[in-house]
Structures are given as C-alpha cells and as structure tokens.
Design a protein around this motif. Structure first.
Motif, PDB file in Angstrom:
ATOM      1  N   ASN A   1       0.597  -9.961  -1.943  1.00  0.00           N
ATOM      2  CA  ASN A   1       0.293 -11.330  -2.366  1.00  0.00           C
ATOM      3  C   ASN A   1       1.589 -12.068  -2.656  1.00  0.00           C
ATOM      4  N   ASP A   2       1.492 -13.137  -3.420  1.00  0.00           N
ATOM      5  CA  ASP A   2       2.691 -13.929  -3.650  1.00  0.00           C
ATOM      6  C   ASP A   2       3.476 -13.518  -4.887  1.00  0.00           C
ATOM      7  N   ILE A   3       3.125 -12.389  -5.471  1.00  0.00           N
ATOM      8  CA  ILE A   3       3.888 -11.883  -6.615  1.00  0.00           C
ATOM      9  C   ILE A   3       4.862 -10.821  -6.099  1.00  0.00           C
ATOM     10  N   ALA A   4       6.152 -11.076  -6.257  1.00  0.00           N
ATOM     11  CA  ALA A   4       7.158 -10.137  -5.748  1.00  0.00           C
ATOM     12  C   ALA A   4       7.442  -9.029  -6.750  1.00  0.00           C
ATOM     13  N   ILE A   5       7.464  -9.394  -8.034  1.00  0.00           N
ATOM     14  CA  ILE A   5       7.744  -8.416  -9.090  1.00  0.00           C
ATOM     15  C   ILE A   5       6.761  -8.659 -10.231  1.00  0.00           C
TER      16      ILE A   5
ATOM     17  N   GLY B   1      13.539   1.473  -8.617  1.00  0.00           N
ATOM     18  CA  GLY B   1      13.051   2.834  -8.396  1.00  0.00           C
ATOM     19  C   GLY B   1      14.131   3.876  -8.619  1.00  0.00           C
ATOM     20  N   LEU B   2      15.180   3.522  -9.360  1.00  0.00           N
ATOM     21  CA  LEU B   2      16.292   4.458  -9.601  1.00  0.00           C
ATOM     22  C   LEU B   2      16.181   5.158 -10.948  1.00  0.00           C
ATOM     23  N   SER B   3      15.301   4.663 -11.804  1.00  0.00           N
ATOM     24  CA  SER B   3      15.172   5.232 -13.131  1.00  0.00           C
ATOM     25  C   SER B   3      13.698   5.150 -13.548  1.00  0.00           C
ATOM     26  N   TYR B   4      13.193   6.226 -14.141  1.00  0.00           N
ATOM     27  CA  TYR B   4      11.766   6.302 -14.466  1.00  0.00           C
ATOM     28  C   TYR B   4      11.515   5.704 -15.859  1.00  0.00           C
ATOM     29  N   PRO B   5      10.564   4.776 -15.979  1.00  0.00           N
ATOM     30  CA  PRO B   5      10.316   4.175 -17.298  1.00  0.00           C
ATOM     31  C   PRO B   5       9.757   5.188 -18.299  1.00  0.00           C
ATOM     32  N   THR B   6      10.071   5.015 -19.568  1.00  0.00           N
ATOM     33  CA  THR B   6       9.474   5.850 -20.614  1.00  0.00           C
ATOM     34  C   THR B   6       8.004   5.470 -20.758  1.00  0.00           C
TER      35      THR B   6
ATOM     36  N   ALA C   1       7.631  -5.704  -4.716  1.00  0.00           N
ATOM     37  CA  ALA C   1       7.228  -5.862  -3.310  1.00  0.00           C
ATOM     38  C   ALA C   1       5.872  -5.197  -3.050  1.00  0.00           C
ATOM     39  N   GLY C   2       5.032  -5.149  -4.078  1.00  0.00           N
ATOM     40  CA  GLY C   2       3.691  -4.578  -3.931  1.00  0.00           C
ATOM     41  C   GLY C   2       3.629  -3.073  -4.155  1.00  0.00           C
ATOM     42  N   TYR C   3       4.760  -2.432  -4.440  1.00  0.00           N
ATOM     43  CA  TYR C   3       4.779  -0.976  -4.638  1.00  0.00           C
ATOM     44  C   TYR C   3       4.982  -0.625  -6.111  1.00  0.00           C
ATOM     45  N   ASP C   4       4.347   0.467  -6.508  1.00  0.00           N
ATOM     46  CA  ASP C   4       4.366   0.897  -7.902  1.00  0.00           C
ATOM     47  C   ASP C   4       5.725   1.526  -8.266  1.00  0.00           C
ATOM     48  N   ILE C   5       6.331   1.036  -9.333  1.00  0.00           N
ATOM     49  CA  ILE C   5       7.685   1.521  -9.651  1.00  0.00           C
ATOM     50  C   ILE C   5       7.706   2.975 -10.127  1.00  0.00           C
ATOM     51  N   THR C   6       6.575   3.496 -10.585  1.00  0.00           N
ATOM     52  CA  THR C   6       6.591   4.901 -11.021  1.00  0.00           C
ATOM     53  C   THR C   6       6.160   5.852  -9.904  1.00  0.00           C
ATOM     54  N   ARG C   7       5.303   5.388  -8.991  1.00  0.00           N
ATOM     55  CA  ARG C   7       4.764   6.317  -7.988  1.00  0.00           C
ATOM     56  C   ARG C   7       5.291   6.095  -6.579  1.00  0.00           C
ATOM     57  N   GLN C   8       5.907   4.917  -6.301  1.00  0.00           N
ATOM     58  CA  GLN C   8       6.300   4.614  -4.921  1.00  0.00           C
ATOM     59  C   GLN C   8       7.770   4.190  -4.820  1.00  0.00           C
ATOM     60  N   ALA C   9       8.612   4.928  -5.537  1.00  0.00           N
ATOM     61  CA  ALA C   9      10.037   4.567  -5.593  1.00  0.00           C
ATOM     62  C   ALA C   9      10.675   4.536  -4.196  1.00  0.00           C
ATOM     63  N   GLU C  10      10.272   5.464  -3.329  1.00  0.00           N
ATOM     64  CA  GLU C  10      10.886   5.514  -1.989  1.00  0.00           C
ATOM     65  C   GLU C  10      10.522   4.276  -1.164  1.00  0.00           C
TER      66      GLU C  10
END
Ligand code: ATP
Length: 247
Positions: A3-7, A54-59, A66-75
């Motif tokens: 969608n139109d939300i990038a982050i 996607g370089l550091s895992y949140p506590t 870009a539509g991808y989950d920062i904890t599960r789709q870092a690659e």
C-alpha cells in the motif's frame, strides 16, 4: 509495496542490558515521503535505523518496511532498501565504475541491468569521463552523489541516509538535496538523519528524538507554528531542552 505506507512502527523498543536506547517509538512514513529523523548525539537514531533495516532485532514492538516485517522478514527488507552511511560507503581504491558494479552486484542486479543503469548514472551525474578514475581522486561532492547513486542503483522502495551530508559544504549539500527530491518524486521513500537543521526544512516531515523517545513529529511548518519558532533550529532547541543524552 502493498500500500502507500512505506514504513510503519508500533512501540519499537531496544534495550542494551538495563539501558533503553530506543524507547517505545511509533510512526508511519508514506510512500515517496522525505522523512527527517533528527535527534542529538546518542538520542537513539542509529539504533532505530538499524532495526528498520533488519540489522538489529527489537527488544519489543513491531514494524514493517516496504511491506515486510522487521522481525520476521529481515532478508526481504535488505533487498528492498538502499543504505548510505556517513562515510559514503564507497571503496576509495576502486574506480567509479567498479564501485557502481560492486554495489549493484551485492543488490543482485543482472550484468545487463548493471550496464544500463551505470550508463544512466554517469549521464545523469555528468561523470562519463570519470568512470575509470579511482574514487579517492574525485572531489567530495561527486563522491557523495556517487554514493547515493550506488545505494539506489536497484531502485529500492526505501533509501536510508545516515547523515549523508556530514562535512560537506552548503552548495554541495543543496545539490545533493536535488537528487533526494528527484528520487522522492519518482516514488522512492527517503528516510534521512542529519545534524544540519537547515536541511530539516527540506523534509516533508520531521521527527525529533530525545533520550530514546520521539518528542515531536510533523511538517517543518507545523512544528514551527506549534512551538512558536522562526526556524527548525529553534524548534530543535526547544524540543531537545533538558535532554539527558547528547551534547
Ligand atoms: P549519534 O548521532 O551520535 O550517532 P544516535 O542518536 O544515532 O547518536 P545511537 O547510536 O542510536 O544514537 O545510540 C543511542 C544510545 O545507545 C547511546 O547512549 C549509545 O551509547 C547506546 N548504544 C548504542 N549501541 C549500543 C550497544 N551495542 N550497546 C550498548 N549501548 C549502545
């Protein structure tokens, strides 16, 4: 991008032992927006940006880039973003052309796409006669534009710029911002940290981080109205007053 939300981030937090570097931040950035991420030294900008890349895992907390989950789709995130660091991320001992090829290869572009895109970059930067020159021998303004081009060769959805104009003169900085505007007008989302408050005026929206938290977030115009300030410099000083971290 879906969608139109990038982050989009909700309650994003990073703790190092007992110290909370990023403390429960939430915000959204639209596609094509130029989003300025401001804060004094040690406020937590780099730590937050590393989680978004996607370089550091949140506590704790969650988010998408870009539509991808920062904890599960870092690659996947790494494939859909570009990143330019303070040091311009170029290899000084390689030529201009070799640097572009190297970055494009890392980003997974085909040989043919690399050739086409490199030619386009050289044309756009008017650097055709510099392709064989070692990066260490070109002026800093060119290096900076080249680093931006290298970070965006693969047309990422979002480009992260970590103090991209540090140590560069005002005229060169202005020219650099013309590149940022062009990328944004083509739909690329730009997430940029800077210490130069005049540059904050060029952003669509600004967030100001203090001691790990986002203390203010709006367009430069609205922030100036809200804080009764004439410049972003003044807004920053009011918002960051009383900060425990930074200088
Ligand atoms: P600057 O503008 O100086 O780069 P910043 O806003 O990017 O500052 P961060 O680098 O994110 O700030 O640091 C935020 C805080 O977290 C600082 O107090 C820093 O010392 C601390 N910090 C960062 N990384 C770590 C780590 N790996 N272990 C412990 N503390 C850390």
């Amino acid at each position: 991008m879906k969608n139109d939300i990038a982050i989009s981030v909700r309650g994003l937090t990073k703790r190092f032992g007992g110290f909370t570097a990023v403390d429960d931040i939430s915000f959204e950035v639209d596609r094509g927006e130029i989003f300025g991420f401001l804060g004094a030294n040690g406020a937590g900008k780099t730590t937050a940006m590393r989680m978004l890349c996607g370089l550091s895992y949140p506590t704790s907390g969650s988010g998408t880039v870009a539509g991808y989950d920062i904890t599960r789709q870092a690659e996947e995130i790494k494939r859909h973003i570009g990143y330019m660091s303070q040091k311009f991320s170029l290899y000084e001992e390689l030529t201009v052309s070799e640097n572009l090829t190297l970055f494009a290869t890392i980003y997974g572009m085909t040989d043919r796409a690399i050739k086409e895109k490199s030619a386009e970059v050289f044309r756009m930067l008017e650097m055709e006669n510099m392709s064989g020159t070692l990066v260490k021998d070109i002026p800093v303004g060119w290096k900076q534009k080249l680093a931006f081009s290298a970070a965006t060769m693969h047309s990422p959805d979002v480009v992260f710029l970590d103090e991209p104009t540090g140590g560069v003169d005002p005229l060169t900085r202005r020219k650099f911002w013309e590149m940022i505007y062009r990328a944004s007008s083509e739909g690329m989302t730009v997430f940029v940290t800077t210490h130069y408050l005049d540059e904050a005026e060029y952003c669509n929206r600004i967030s100001i981080m203090v001691d790990g938290r986002i203390k203010a977030l709006d367009s430069p115009q609205k922030l100036k109205e809200e804080y009764g300030a004439a410049t972003m410099d003044e807004v920053f000083r009011i918002v960051a007053k009383g900060a425990k971290r930074g200088d």
